[in-house]
Write an enzyme that holds these catalytic residues in place. Structure first.
Site, PDB file in Angstrom:
ATOM      1  N   GLY A  89       2.244  38.331  24.544  1.00  0.00           N
ATOM      2  CA  GLY A  89       3.321  37.248  24.221  1.00  0.00           C
ATOM      3  C   GLY A  89       3.996  37.660  22.948  1.00  0.00           C
TER       4      GLY A  89
ATOM      5  CE  LYS B  42      -1.982  25.697  15.913  1.00  0.00           C
ATOM      6  NZ  LYS B  42      -1.737  27.033  15.252  1.00  0.00           N
TER       7      LYS B  42
HETATM    8  P1  NAD Z   1       2.820  33.444  23.476  1.00  0.00           P
HETATM    9  O1  NAD Z   1       2.939  32.049  23.942  1.00  0.00           O
HETATM   10  O2  NAD Z   1       3.919  33.972  22.890  1.00  0.00           O
HETATM   11  O3  NAD Z   1       1.799  34.552  24.127  1.00  0.00           O
HETATM   12  C1  NAD Z   1       0.687  34.252  24.773  1.00  0.00           C
HETATM   13  C2  NAD Z   1       0.194  35.336  25.660  1.00  0.00           C
HETATM   14  O4  NAD Z   1      -1.059  34.995  26.170  1.00  0.00           O
HETATM   15  C3  NAD Z   1       1.143  35.452  27.018  1.00  0.00           C
HETATM   16  O5  NAD Z   1       1.673  36.751  27.294  1.00  0.00           O
HETATM   17  C4  NAD Z   1       0.414  34.679  27.967  1.00  0.00           C
HETATM   18  O6  NAD Z   1       0.620  35.401  29.432  1.00  0.00           O
HETATM   19  C5  NAD Z   1      -1.042  35.243  27.571  1.00  0.00           C
HETATM   20  N1  NAD Z   1      -2.162  34.783  28.012  1.00  0.00           N
HETATM   21  C6  NAD Z   1      -2.206  33.256  28.355  1.00  0.00           C
HETATM   22  N2  NAD Z   1      -3.606  33.061  28.967  1.00  0.00           N
HETATM   23  C7  NAD Z   1      -4.010  34.395  28.939  1.00  0.00           C
HETATM   24  C8  NAD Z   1      -5.394  34.775  29.594  1.00  0.00           C
HETATM   25  N3  NAD Z   1      -6.401  33.694  29.906  1.00  0.00           N
HETATM   26  N4  NAD Z   1      -5.645  36.054  29.450  1.00  0.00           N
HETATM   27  C9  NAD Z   1      -4.706  36.880  28.901  1.00  0.00           C
HETATM   28  N5  NAD Z   1      -3.514  36.588  28.498  1.00  0.00           N
HETATM   29  C10 NAD Z   1      -3.180  35.230  28.456  1.00  0.00           C
HETATM   30  O7  NAD Z   1       1.745  32.860  22.217  1.00  0.00           O
HETATM   31  P2  NAD Z   1       1.625  33.925  20.686  1.00  0.00           P
HETATM   32  O8  NAD Z   1       2.265  33.009  19.732  1.00  0.00           O
HETATM   33  O9  NAD Z   1       1.688  35.163  20.991  1.00  0.00           O
HETATM   34  O10 NAD Z   1      -0.062  33.390  20.241  1.00  0.00           O
HETATM   35  C11 NAD Z   1      -1.033  34.112  20.797  1.00  0.00           C
HETATM   36  C12 NAD Z   1      -2.222  33.628  20.059  1.00  0.00           C
HETATM   37  O11 NAD Z   1      -1.988  33.908  18.872  1.00  0.00           O
HETATM   38  C13 NAD Z   1      -2.776  32.203  20.134  1.00  0.00           C
HETATM   39  O12 NAD Z   1      -4.001  32.063  19.965  1.00  0.00           O
HETATM   40  C14 NAD Z   1      -2.109  31.702  18.872  1.00  0.00           C
HETATM   41  O13 NAD Z   1      -2.580  30.541  18.512  1.00  0.00           O
HETATM   42  C15 NAD Z   1      -2.287  32.854  17.945  1.00  0.00           C
HETATM   43  N6  NAD Z   1      -1.319  32.860  16.722  1.00  0.00           N
HETATM   44  C16 NAD Z   1       0.017  33.007  16.851  1.00  0.00           C
HETATM   45  C17 NAD Z   1       0.738  32.855  15.855  1.00  0.00           C
HETATM   46  C18 NAD Z   1       2.226  32.984  15.942  1.00  0.00           C
HETATM   47  O14 NAD Z   1       3.012  33.075  15.013  1.00  0.00           O
HETATM   48  N7  NAD Z   1       3.148  33.157  17.064  1.00  0.00           N
HETATM   49  C19 NAD Z   1       0.341  32.726  14.639  1.00  0.00           C
HETATM   50  C20 NAD Z   1      -1.067  32.623  14.329  1.00  0.00           C
HETATM   51  C21 NAD Z   1      -2.043  32.806  15.487  1.00  0.00           C
END
Ligand code: NAD
Length: 416
Positions: A220, A106
């Site tokens: 997101g 990571k």
């Molecule tokens: P992203 O940046 O696209 O979206 C994150 C979202 O969370 C945004 O809408 C933001 O406004 C919201 N957010 C931030 N702080 C917040 C809070 N305190 N309360 C409520 N909402 C809040 O990120 P993503 O890629 O969708 O990732 C989200 C989660 O999924 C993370 O934990 C990430 O590690 C996990 N994840 C993502 C992927 C991927 O492929 N994108 C893969 C595995 C895990």
């Protein structure tokens, strides 16, 4: 007593429990408690106004026994080395639980991307690769997007890496835009994988999802696609969603596509017509069939776990639930799809992307979906069987499956 919310301490506690159940020897157990390699970098970046700002960044290669390190890069103001270590550990268990030939890693940079212009983001992305690039490579360590990093940022990073080497290496990074060797289906893969495991869970639990309700915290990449695909594939009805600024709720249902369009146009969910406002905390406690935490870690704690009313908790976010909360949820009968199983769709399609880059031959979208479905369905049933056999919650069962695979690879290599 206060809960310890340090994500790395949580990751180590979860591993300790699995090591004990597996009867791991002390050396293997201790080896798996720590990252194999950590890099901390200090990055000078020229800002648009001519000033130079200094950023701190990390890359952690947790374990590479089963293959090159694999894991996203997160840009967040609250990033810490311990968060990156925890996420790298969970990546190790994630690639193992879906049985793809990769390790776990990571990366992160402490920054607020919302305050950076596009050109500043590009200079930060390129600076990060110049600093950690020597440790990266298709046979060493392969980054990808995570919170607040995008396919465009991956494109700049790949370009910088290729410029340093003077040759093409599209497989050095995944989550690229499709015209630069990205895979079809990568964008929605994390949510899609989560939807497939919810489908399997509902089937073994005997729950009908058609017309049942879902709520999503974090709107997101993962959260928005969970809303769209939950509706399209499972027939779920979205009743609430939130982002960092707050949430919206309508018990009779919210059109997922309209909400995604609203978020894309306005940048927030607040003000969406035909829905009332709701806080992030209230959203978690709604009476829904499926709850998707899809924001950040440590949102389901010992203080609120007792008030959750969902039937299935599908952890698209990494680390949303603390160990204390886990016990409460298990006693309440909430069926938890643990993060490193539920959100493994992203890394699985990242792996498919690398395979296509290596072959230099690209698959159609339907092939990606079919192969992702097979991987996620197999992984779910492997973990579910373990949980039934050992009478354990799904998270502990997933740990047993994953840790035993990584431990076996370490032993076969003669490391422990
Ligand atoms: P992203 O940046 O696209 O979206 C994150 C979202 O969370 C945004 O809408 C933001 O406004 C919201 N957010 C931030 N702080 C917040 C809070 N305190 N309360 C409520 N909402 C809040 O990120 P993503 O890629 O969708 O990732 C989200 C989660 O999924 C993370 O934990 C990430 O590690 C996990 N994840 C993502 C992927 C991927 O492929 N994108 C893969 C595995 C895990």
């Amino acid at each position: 007593m206060e809960e310890n919310l340090n994500p790395f301490k949580i990751a180590q506690r979860q591993l300790d429990a699995a090591a004990e159940k597996l009867g791991l020897d002390p050396a293997t157990h201790e080896f798996l408690r720590w990252p194999m390699k950590e890099i901390t970098v200090t990055l000078p970046v020229r800002m648009d106004d001519g000033r130079t700002r200094i950023f701190r960044g990390f890359r952690v290669q947790y374990n590479t026994a089963r293959g090159p390190a694999k894991g996203g890069i997160r840009w967040h103001p609250d990033e810490t080395l311990d968060t990156v270590r925890a996420l790298a550990a969970w990546m190790t268990w994630k690639t193992a639980v879906v049985d793809i030939p990769l390790g776990g890693g990571k990366g992160g940079v402490i920054c607020n991307p919302k305050e950076l212009s596009e050109t500043e983001k590009e200079r930060l992305a390129r600076g990060y690769i110049r600093a950690v690039g020597q440790a990266l490579g298709v046979t060493r360590d392969v980054p990808a997007p995570d919170v607040y990093t995008t396919p465009q940022i991956m494109a700049w990073m790949m370009d910088e890496y290729e410029s340093l080497l003077g040759e093409h290496h599209p497989g050095v990074i995944t989550g690229k835009p499709v015209p630069l060797g990205g895979s079809q289906g990568r964008e929605d893969a994390t949510a899609r994988g989560g939807i497939y495991v919810v489908r399997e869970a509902a089937q073994v639990l005997g729950i009908s999802l058609e017309g049942a309700t879902m709520a999503i915290q974090g709107f997101g990449n993962a959260g928005q696609y969970a809303a769209l695909l939950g509706e399209e594939i499972l027939g779920l009805r979205l009743v609430a969603a939130s982002d960092s600024k707050g949430g919206v709720f309508n018990p009779s249902g919210i059109d997922a596509r309209a909400l995604v369009d609203y978020k894309q146009t306005h940048g927030v969910l607040q003000g969406f017509p035909q829905a009332e406002e709701i806080t992030n905390e209230e959203l978690l406690e709604l009476d829904v069939t499926v709850l998707f935490p899809a924001a950040l870690e440590n949102v389901i704690l010992k203080d609120n776990a007792g008030r959750l009313r969902c039937r299935i908790l599908c952890e698209l976010a990494n680390g949303p639930t603390t160990p204390e909360a886990d016990e409460i949820l298990f006693d309440k009968g909430v069926f938890v799809l643990p993060d490193f199983l539920a959100n493994a769709g992203g890394v699985t399609v990242s792996y498919f992307e690398q395979v296509q880059n290596t072959y230099n031959f690209y698959w159609e979208l339907k092939d990606v979906h079919q192969r992702l479905d097979a991987k996620m369905t197999n992984a779910f049933h492997g973990v579910y069987e373990m949980s039934r056999r050992e009478k354990l919650p799904m998270r502990e069962a997933a740990y047993l499956v994953a840790v035993s695979r990584v431990a076996e690879a370490c032993k076969l290599r003669g490391w422990v």
